[in-house]
Design an enzyme around this catalytic site. Structure first.
Site, short mmCIF file in Angstrom:
data_model
loop_
_atom_site.label_atom_id
_atom_site.label_comp_id
_atom_site.label_asym_id
_atom_site.label_seq_id
_atom_site.Cartn_x
_atom_site.Cartn_y
_atom_site.Cartn_z
N GLY A 238 0.77 -1.23 0.00
CA GLY A 238 0.00 0.00 0.00
C GLY A 238 0.80 1.28 0.00
O GLY A 238 0.23 2.36 -0.16
N PRO A 275 4.83 -5.17 -1.01
CA PRO A 275 4.86 -3.94 -1.79
C PRO A 275 4.77 -4.22 -3.27
O PRO A 275 5.30 -5.21 -3.77
CB PRO A 275 6.23 -3.33 -1.42
CG PRO A 275 7.08 -4.54 -1.14
CD PRO A 275 6.16 -5.54 -0.47
N ARG A 313 -4.81 4.17 -16.17
CA ARG A 313 -5.04 4.85 -14.89
C ARG A 313 -5.72 6.21 -15.03
O ARG A 313 -6.65 6.51 -14.27
CB ARG A 313 -3.74 4.98 -14.09
CG ARG A 313 -3.13 3.65 -13.67
CD ARG A 313 -1.98 3.84 -12.70
NE ARG A 313 -2.45 4.25 -11.39
CZ ARG A 313 -2.39 5.47 -10.90
NH1 ARG A 313 -1.85 6.45 -11.62
NH2 ARG A 313 -2.85 5.75 -9.70
N TYR A 317 -9.14 6.09 -13.12
CA TYR A 317 -9.15 6.71 -11.80
C TYR A 317 -9.06 8.24 -11.83
O TYR A 317 -8.90 8.85 -10.77
CB TYR A 317 -7.94 6.22 -10.98
CG TYR A 317 -7.78 4.74 -10.83
CD1 TYR A 317 -8.82 3.94 -10.35
CD2 TYR A 317 -6.58 4.11 -11.14
CE1 TYR A 317 -8.67 2.58 -10.20
CE2 TYR A 317 -6.42 2.75 -11.00
CZ TYR A 317 -7.46 1.99 -10.53
OH TYR A 317 -7.29 0.63 -10.37
N CYS A 343 -10.91 5.85 -29.83
CA CYS A 343 -12.21 6.49 -30.06
C CYS A 343 -13.06 6.49 -28.79
O CYS A 343 -14.12 5.83 -28.72
CB CYS A 343 -12.93 5.81 -31.22
SG CYS A 343 -12.17 6.16 -32.81
N TYR A 372 0.96 -0.79 -12.60
CA TYR A 372 -0.40 -0.70 -13.13
C TYR A 372 -0.45 0.10 -14.44
O TYR A 372 -1.44 0.77 -14.73
CB TYR A 372 -1.36 -0.11 -12.08
CG TYR A 372 -1.30 -0.88 -10.80
CD1 TYR A 372 -1.86 -2.15 -10.71
CD2 TYR A 372 -0.63 -0.38 -9.69
CE1 TYR A 372 -1.77 -2.88 -9.54
CE2 TYR A 372 -0.54 -1.10 -8.51
CZ TYR A 372 -1.10 -2.36 -8.45
OH TYR A 372 -1.01 -3.09 -7.29
#
Length: 421
Positions: A238, A275, A313, A317, A343, A372
């Site tokens: 985290g 991690p 991402r 997000y 598109c 990610y």
């Protein structure tokens, strides 16, 4: 920002980025081995004197070249699927350095992980615990397991990467964990002797970790007092990274480990760490070229050859990534909406972002994409997956070839053979 061996905009870990882009094309993921090495070392140094194992969260970057490099640094793997288990083993990571997490482990995945001999299962439901017992008994082996605690702690991060609140799908309540241990003698083929907690990702404050670890520590002491041995405590991952320079302030590894030591003072078992982003996030950049400038009525669009299928991402997000020209010469600043060719209106990396004036063909870098980025990429709009490169003190190695059109459609075929069921 992480120190990538005195990297400049023109180089990354001593390798010229213009040369890489010319040779290998764009979009192109570039990972700094020196940056990864430094992050691993910072944790290992802080943990000196403890019985510990660092298990890299494979979902952050499952490239086998990256996993093999992790193995060379003494790092194991935290997996959430049979595919990640296969990748980790192919990269040379021994099964006894692998922990298996995730809420939806299938019967086949559990069976394969048992056959491989993984170190530990982080169990997330009573149904999973009973299934693990059943499969282990069928294989005549004993599975080692930890219960994943949901401590109901707000990680103060994005809602889609928060995992430690009661409303999230992960783990079980402390009260349910107590019941599992009370009935542990009935588990003939599961050795339930561990605790696990993971409250979310991209955490930039120590306080959520402190709250979660205090609750885990209280449960550990309670269980030991009742005669239940606890051989390991997995504190998850985290730790956040810097996506926006001058804004994000990541937690220092030494401060984090000091908190773990304080919260679990007196624990004599093994500490496990998972991690992912922390080890690789800032080590990666995505090289992309400007296709064209498009002047709208209200906005100036900078259209680049990377897209949401390469880096999801921002569209997923609303995540910020620093973006800069690789050439660092002084130029006037212009406000751009930086967009890709897919598109979708959501194929947007930044809105009203001030950049030095750019021209078609300009090479840009999108920073902090080592986690990610490629791992969440797709072939949407039939765009082949980008190549990936590991760089290390002036040298480079391709760790994923750019996908060809033929590679992209491998396994597809016309419906020439029909069957009934």
């Amino acid at each position: 920002m992480i120190d990538t061996a005195a990297s400049t905009h023109d180089t990354w870990d001593g390798v010229d980025l213009h040369t890489l882009a010319d040779r290998l094309g764009t979009p192109l993921y570039v990972y700094s081995a020196s940056a990864i090495r430094d992050r691993v070392s910072s944790l290992q140094t802080a943990l000196r004197g403890t019985d510990h194992l660092i298990c890299f969260a494979v979902k952050a970057n499952p490239n086998r070249g990256v996993l093999a490099f992790m193995h060379s640094q003494g790092v194991g793997a935290d997996i959430v699927s049979a595919g990640e288990l296969w990748r980790a083993r192919q990269a040379g990571i021994p099964a006894e350095h692998i922990v298996f997490s995730g809420v939806g482990k299938s019967e086949a995945e559990i069976a394969e992980a048992l056959r491989q001999g993984v170190l530990r299962f982080n169990v997330e439901s009573h149904d999973e615990l009973l299934l693990l017992q059943h499969i282990a008994q069928a294989q005549s082996v004993v599975a080692r397991a930890a219960v994943r605690i949901n401590p109901d702690v707000d990680a103060l991060t994005h809602a889609k990467i928060s995992t430690g609140k009661a409303e999230n799908k992960f783990g079980v309540s402390i009260e349910e964990a107590r019941r599992w241990f009370a009935q542990r003698d009935a588990l003939s083929h599961v050795q339930l002797d561990g605790l696990h907690v993971h409250i979310g990702s991209q955490i930039l404050s120590l306080e959520p970790f402190r709250q979660a670890l205090q609750r885990v520590a209280a449960l550990w002491r309670e269980l030991v007092g009742q005669g239940h041995p606890i051989a390991s405590i997995d504190v998850g991952g985290g730790l956040g990274v810097c996506y926006r320079e001058g804004h994000d302030r990541p937690i220092d590894a030494a401060a984090y480990v000091a908190l773990v030591r304080e919260a679990l003072a007196g624990f004599e078992g093994r500490l496990l760490f998972e991690p992912g982003r922390y080890l690789v996030g800032e080590a990666g950049v995505l090289l992309t070229r400007v296709i064209r400038l498009k002047q709208g009525n209200e906005r100036t669009f900078l259209v680049i050859d990377a897209a949401m299928n390469d880096l999801a991402r921002p569209s997923l997000y609303d995540a910020w990534h620093d973006i800069a020209p690789v050439a660092g010469d002084a130029r006037s600043m212009i406000s751009y909406d930086i967009v890709g060719p897919v598109c979708e209106t959501g194929d947007t990396f930044a809105k009203a972002r001030a950049l030095p004036a750019c021209a078609p063909g300009e090479l840009l870098m999108i920073r902090s994409v080592g986690a990610y980025g490629a791992s969440m990429a797709s072939t949407y709009n039939s765009r082949p997956l980008a190549a990936e490169v590991l760089v290390d003190a002036g040298r480079y190695a391709v760790v994923r070839q750019r996908q060809s059109f033929e590679d992209m459609v491998a396994g597809e075929q016309p419906a020439n053979h029909w069957e009934t069921a």
